[in-house]
Design an enzyme around this catalytic site. Structure first.
Site, PDB file in Angstrom:
ATOM      1  N   GLU A  89       0.911  -1.451   0.032  1.00 36.38           N
ATOM      2  CA  GLU A  89      -0.044   0.076   0.064  1.00 36.38           C
ATOM      3  C   GLU A  89       0.842   1.497  -0.020  1.00 36.38           C
ATOM      4  OE1 GLU A  89      -1.945   0.402   4.232  1.00 36.38           O
ATOM      5  OE2 GLU A  89      -1.665  -1.818   3.774  1.00 36.38           O
ATOM      6  N   CYS A 339       0.458   2.506   8.380  1.00 38.06           N
ATOM      7  CA  CYS A 339       1.022   1.512   7.645  1.00 38.06           C
ATOM      8  C   CYS A 339       0.283   0.246   7.786  1.00 38.06           C
ATOM      9  CB  CYS A 339       2.342   1.154   8.162  1.00 38.06           C
ATOM     10  SG  CYS A 339       3.347   2.558   8.653  1.00 38.06           S
TER      11      CYS A 339
HETATM   12  N1  SAH Z   1      10.310   0.607   9.232  1.00 38.81           N
HETATM   13  C1  SAH Z   1      10.404   1.937   9.121  1.00 38.81           C
HETATM   14  C2  SAH Z   1       8.918   2.650   8.506  1.00 38.81           C
HETATM   15  C3  SAH Z   1       7.909   2.301   9.196  1.00 38.81           C
HETATM   16  S1  SAH Z   1       6.376   3.443   9.130  1.00 38.81           S
HETATM   17  C4  SAH Z   1      10.585   2.586  10.682  1.00 38.81           C
HETATM   18  O1  SAH Z   1      10.381   1.994  11.735  1.00 38.81           O
HETATM   19  O2  SAH Z   1      10.691   3.742  10.954  1.00 38.81           O
HETATM   20  C5  SAH Z   1       6.915   5.001   9.703  1.00 38.81           C
HETATM   21  C6  SAH Z   1       6.497   5.552  10.988  1.00 38.81           C
HETATM   22  O3  SAH Z   1       5.158   5.044  11.468  1.00 38.81           O
HETATM   23  C7  SAH Z   1       7.310   4.700  12.220  1.00 38.81           C
HETATM   24  O4  SAH Z   1       7.780   5.600  12.946  1.00 38.81           O
HETATM   25  C8  SAH Z   1       6.603   3.730  12.620  1.00 38.81           C
HETATM   26  O5  SAH Z   1       6.824   3.531  13.938  1.00 38.81           O
HETATM   27  C9  SAH Z   1       5.142   4.607  12.672  1.00 38.81           C
HETATM   28  N2  SAH Z   1       4.077   3.664  13.163  1.00 38.81           N
HETATM   29  C10 SAH Z   1       3.677   2.450  12.605  1.00 38.81           C
HETATM   30  N3  SAH Z   1       2.489   2.268  12.970  1.00 38.81           N
HETATM   31  C11 SAH Z   1       1.951   3.192  13.563  1.00 38.81           C
HETATM   32  C12 SAH Z   1       0.603   3.321  13.899  1.00 38.81           C
HETATM   33  N4  SAH Z   1      -0.155   2.330  14.139  1.00 38.81           N
HETATM   34  N5  SAH Z   1       0.331   4.556  14.666  1.00 38.81           N
HETATM   35  C13 SAH Z   1       1.258   5.458  14.659  1.00 38.81           C
HETATM   36  N6  SAH Z   1       2.593   5.529  14.137  1.00 38.81           N
HETATM   37  C14 SAH Z   1       2.665   4.248  13.556  1.00 38.81           C
END
Ligand code: SAH
Length: 355
Positions: A89, A339
């Site tokens: 996505e 995500c």
């Molecule tokens: N693997 C990478 C990219 C992840 S997505 C990383 O860990 O940075 C980008 C951001 O969204 C990351 O900071 C992740 O921790 C955050 N994230 C993931 N799921 C989330 C959610 N349900 N609510 C808020 N932030 C979230």
């Protein structure tokens, strides 16, 4: 699985074309067509015979938009289908200065963060460089008409690697993607308009710093000390916050770019006053900016978001302590902005349908 033309750099495309006994200028026609988001079959300038030869070995259309979800705030969320049927996505956020696309780097993820939907089913596979790039190519093509006079038909001006997957866990493909993304003959997007978010894979952070690419490095911190961090992020057992901070400073030394932290506010977990003070103590004086995110609640997970007022209070305390920080505006909440939520709900739906 067939190979993917969008994996190739311009120079490699030239080599391929020459190896097929074709004239060099065909490489330019092919590469330009691909960068406009066309499938090989749609590039009118190249002869049918060459198209047929390419299609024998190469995927014609590695990423297709399967569904588009429109948020009331203008954000678009896409469900993409890969040639092997896997789903990923992406999100497109529309700002005054341009469009920012959030791309996925893996199908699923193996980092296991407790708040994240992408990792629910583990890692399925890495995306190739061309599969990452093609997410942008198809979105550019979709918005070509409305941006023709503004950004030359290239709708996407900024890219964040914050979709599903851990970019530094798919290092070679991500680096290759970044080359075509930023190359003049590629999408020609400045590295300064690209943000790479990592959960903090320290050795790969050093590798990235040594590449000297002036992109925006963003680290998902979400806690102020290692034990607490490990409660929601298993990767914290492998890499300590202190070592992550050293790697960030090395990145600054090598690129001259300040770095960013993401800090997702999870009620009862990481966002009382003491946490704010600990965050100030940890980061004060560093060339960094903190992005606070309010948790997007994922139904498979029990973690809860902090209310908005309390989130602003947390922000205020960081600012008072001298940190540069912002609370990220929540966007696309009505379409499952976090995500992996879309793919997870889609897989669940199709599982239900298929019994
Ligand atoms: N693997 C990478 C990219 C992840 S997505 C990383 O860990 O940075 C980008 C951001 O969204 C990351 O900071 C992740 O921790 C955050 N994230 C993931 N799921 C989330 C959610 N349900 N609510 C808020 N932030 C979230």
């Amino acid at each position: 699985m067939k190979r993917i033309l969008q994996d190739l750099t311009f120079a490699e495309t030239e080599t391929l074309i020459l190896s097929l006994g074709e004239k060099k200028f065909r490489a330019k026609q092919l590469f330009e067509g691909l960068m406009q988001g066309k499938a090989t079959s749609e590039i009118t300038s190249i002869p049918k015979s060459l198209k047929a030869r390419l299609q024998e070995d190469y995927e014609d259309n590695p990423v297709k938009i399967k569904e588009i979800f429109h948020s009331t705030d203008g954000t678009e969320k896409y469900l993409f289908e890969l040639a092997d049927g896997n789903l990923i996505e992406g999100v497109l956020m529309k700002y005054k200065y341009g469009y920012t696309q959030c791309v996925s780097t893996q199908v699923g993820c193996r980092m296991g963060c407790k708040f994240c939907a992408s990792t629910l089913g583990g890692l399925v596979r890495n995306l190739t460089a061309g599969e990452i790039l093609s997410q942008i190519l198809v979105v550019n093509a979709l918005h070509k008409a409305e941006t023709a006079g503004v950004t030359n038909g290239r709708a996407v001006t900024n890219v964040v690697l914050m979709g599903s997957g851990e970019p530094l866990d798919n290092y070679e493909n991500v680096l290759r993607f970044l080359r075509n993304l930023t190359a003049a003959e590629g999408l020609n997007i400045s590295a300064r308009n690209v943000s790479l978010s990592t959960c903090g894979l320290v050795p790969k952070m050093y590798d990235l710093a040594n590449e000297g690419i002036p992109l925006n490095l963003t680290v998902s911190l979400h806690a102020t000390e290692d034990m607490a961090r490990a409660r929601t992020m298993p990767v914290a057992k492998a890499y300590k916050i202190a070592d992550i901070l050293k790697a960030c400073d090395y990145f600054f030394e090598k690129t001259g770019r300040r770095y960013y932290f993401e800090y997702t506010l999870i009620a009862g977990e990481n966002c009382d006053e003491a946490h704010a003070d600990a965050l100030v103590k940890l980061l004060k004086g560093k060339p960094c900016h903190v992005n606070l995110i309010r948790l997007n609640e994922v139904k498979e997970r029990s973690l809860k978001a902090l209310d908005e007022k309390a989130a602003y209070r947390f922000l205020g305390r960081l600012e008072k302590g001298g940190l540069s920080a912002t609370l990220r505006r929540q966007i696309g909440v009505d379409i499952g902005g976090a995500c992996g939520q879309l793919r997870a709900s889609y897989l669940e739906k199709t599982e239900e349908e298929n019994g």
